[in-house]
Design an enzyme around this catalytic site. Structure first.
Site, PDB file in Angstrom:
ATOM      1  N   SER A  97       0.816  -1.213   0.000  1.00 59.00           N
ATOM      2  CA  SER A  97       0.000   0.000   0.000  1.00 59.00           C
ATOM      3  C   SER A  97       0.855   1.272   0.000  1.00 59.00           C
ATOM      4  O   SER A  97       1.564   1.536  -0.958  1.00 59.00           O
ATOM      5  CB  SER A  97      -0.962  -0.032   1.187  1.00 59.00           C
ATOM      6  N   ASP A 238      -2.486   6.183  -3.412  1.00 62.81           N
ATOM      7  CA  ASP A 238      -1.420   5.493  -2.698  1.00 62.81           C
ATOM      8  C   ASP A 238      -0.958   4.310  -3.545  1.00 62.81           C
ATOM      9  O   ASP A 238      -1.380   4.136  -4.682  1.00 62.81           O
ATOM     10  CB  ASP A 238      -1.896   5.058  -1.314  1.00 62.81           C
ATOM     11  N   ASP A 240      -1.482   1.114  -3.743  1.00 65.38           N
ATOM     12  CA  ASP A 240      -2.369   0.103  -4.337  1.00 65.38           C
ATOM     13  C   ASP A 240      -3.717   0.684  -4.725  1.00 65.38           C
ATOM     14  O   ASP A 240      -4.631  -0.047  -5.091  1.00 65.38           O
ATOM     15  CB  ASP A 240      -2.538  -1.106  -3.417  1.00 65.38           C
ATOM     16  N   ASP A 242      -6.258   2.048  -3.205  1.00 64.37           N
ATOM     17  CA  ASP A 242      -7.532   1.932  -2.498  1.00 64.37           C
ATOM     18  C   ASP A 242      -7.912   3.262  -1.849  1.00 64.37           C
ATOM     19  O   ASP A 242      -9.015   3.415  -1.332  1.00 64.37           O
ATOM     20  CB  ASP A 242      -7.529   0.787  -1.473  1.00 64.37           C
TER      21      ASP A 242
END
Length: 450
Positions: A97, A238, A240, A242
């Protein structure tokens, strides 16, 4: 069975590659996951340099316990979650992440597209530590297929939520931070009718433009590009994707709780019900929900707790309008039950379209003002520090949904151990900056810090 998680934190397992994050660890997690969730498992990853090696490791673990694996390739975590919910028995994402490039990790996804709940995660951990996830015989080993094209289903799923060409006339700059949103968010916004420019949109696990965490300091390039192009806003993700954060047309960073409040205002005008959010979220979101006839339900910190509380309330017949965290991670129950940065980028287009041409700066500045202090203290024993604060405030009203929350009429403070690092996070908020700063000083004095 263990009572608490030992490997998994708030959002998966993370560590420095070659130190605590190794192929052996990931292979074992894959085997344990495959034992708990037999069937067809989707695997994906972000752009980190170690991603391919660790993806092979988790796939090996799944295959050797008899699961069939479908490799979706490089894609945002919410894209994999969206696809899992429709087609698979579970999923695993290789990602750290927002952590720096030397980190990587594993998130495990349940069949409903949410991150696996604590009880089943502990089952996975216990199998890992006990070595109970044994390999199947040669004639029952799983098979592997590749399906990178399934990312298109996610893109279409977001675009289809909105009226055709709702973004016509808007110019947006997208900063995916060299992550997997490079191949989703620009396309989503383009299909919505926006004119899209990009920065840091080459997928590169060395993250040459900025670190995976989209901080105000790291987004200077995005801000400058928004201003120079006369764009309506900039959006950044960010590692990843999400989460999504924004800069307004003046290049100013929109604090994430204000972002949450703007989107909540839009959603709650259309859908009445409960807004689910962690105890760390600004009272601003509660204000906006109340103005629109919605209520707040507070959870522990972590998107999984928000998502599962939303599902629980819906299961009880309670209307849920919206959910999310004050870090740019927002959850749309009519889309899916996980944080989705691509959906949030699209939603900001809808928010501004509904405001009839009002600029993002004006919309954000028009919200009630709150002063939020964010502090963090690195310490080997976070629980002891939280206990010291508890003892130092014997006469205050306290909530213990997650960590310790001191609640006064005009100010609140949250003191909690981080779920991903050896540190204590302290949040203090009030409409009056002096009141917030006073309570912050009291807390630091209670633990013997200046």
């Amino acid at each position: 069975m263990s009572a608490t998680k030992r490997l998994f934190g708030t959002n998966g397992v993370r560590g420095v590659v070659g130190e605590t994050m190794t192929p052996e660890l990931v292979l074992g997690i894959g085997a344990a996951l495959g034992t708990v969730r037999r069937g067809r498992i989707a695997v994906g990853r972000d752009t980190r340099t170690s991603g391919e090696a660790l993806a092979h490791a988790v796939k090996a673990g799944l295959l050797m316990v008899g699961c069939d694996v479908v490799d979706l390739g490089v894609l945002p975590t919410p894209a994999l979650q969206y696809v899992v919910r429709r087609h698979f028995d579970g999923g695993a994402v290789i990602t750290a992440s927002h952590n720096p490039p030397e980190y990587n990790g594993v998130k495990i996804i349940d069949a409903d597209g949410t991150e696996m709940g604590d009880e089943d995660t502990v089952r996975v951990e216990d199998l890992y530590f006990s070595g109970g996830a044994g390999a199947v015989s040669w004639d029952r080993v799983g098979s592997e297929a590749e399906a990178p094209h399934m990312i298109e289903e996610y893109i279409r799923g977001i675009v289809g939520h909105f009226p055709e060409q709702i973004g016509a006339g808007m110019t947006v700059v997208v900063d995916p931070g060299s992550g997997p949103a490079s191949i989703t968010t620009p396309l989503i916004l383009s299909r919505m009718g926006c004119r899209v420019h990009t920065i840091n949109a080459q997928m590169d696990g060395t993250f040459p433009g900025r670190l995976p965490e989209p901080t105000p300091e790291g987004l200077q390039g995005l801000s400058e590009m928004v201003v120079s192009l006369g764009a309506d806003f900039g959006v950044a993700h960010d590692g990843d994707a999400d989460r999504a954060v924004f800069v307004d047309e003046k290049g100013r960073y929109v604090e994430e709780n204000r972002e949450f409040a703007l989107v909540a205002d839009y959603v709650c005008k259309q859908s009445k019900g409960v807004v689910v959010t962690p105890v760390s979220t600004s009272r601003l979101v509660e204000d906006v929900a109340a103005q629109n006839g919605c209520t707040i339900d507070y959870t522990p910190v972590g998107s999984i707790y928000v998502a599962r509380r939303m599902l629980q309330l819906i299961g009880e017949g309670i209307e849920v309008a919206f959910g999310g965290e004050g870090n740019g991670g927002l959850i749309y129950p009519d889309h899916q039950f996980c944080r989705d940065g691509g959906m949030t980028a699209a939603m900001m287009v809808a928010v501004l379209a509904a405001r009839g041409g009002e600029r993002l700066s004006s919309a954000a500045d028009g919200l009630p003002a709150y002063h939020l202090i964010k502090d963090k203290i690195r310490i080997p024993d976070p629980a002891a520090l939280v206990a010291a604060v508890d003892a130092g405030f014997p006469n205050d009203a306290k909530e213990r949904i997650d960590g310790l929350k001191i609640v006064r009429e005009d100010v609140w403070a949250l003191v909690r151990a981080s779920g991903t690092e050896p540190m204590v996070r302290i949040l203090v908020e009030s409409a009056d900056a002096a009141v917030a700063e006073s309570l912050h000083r009291e807390i630091r004095q209670a633990i013997g810090m200046p």
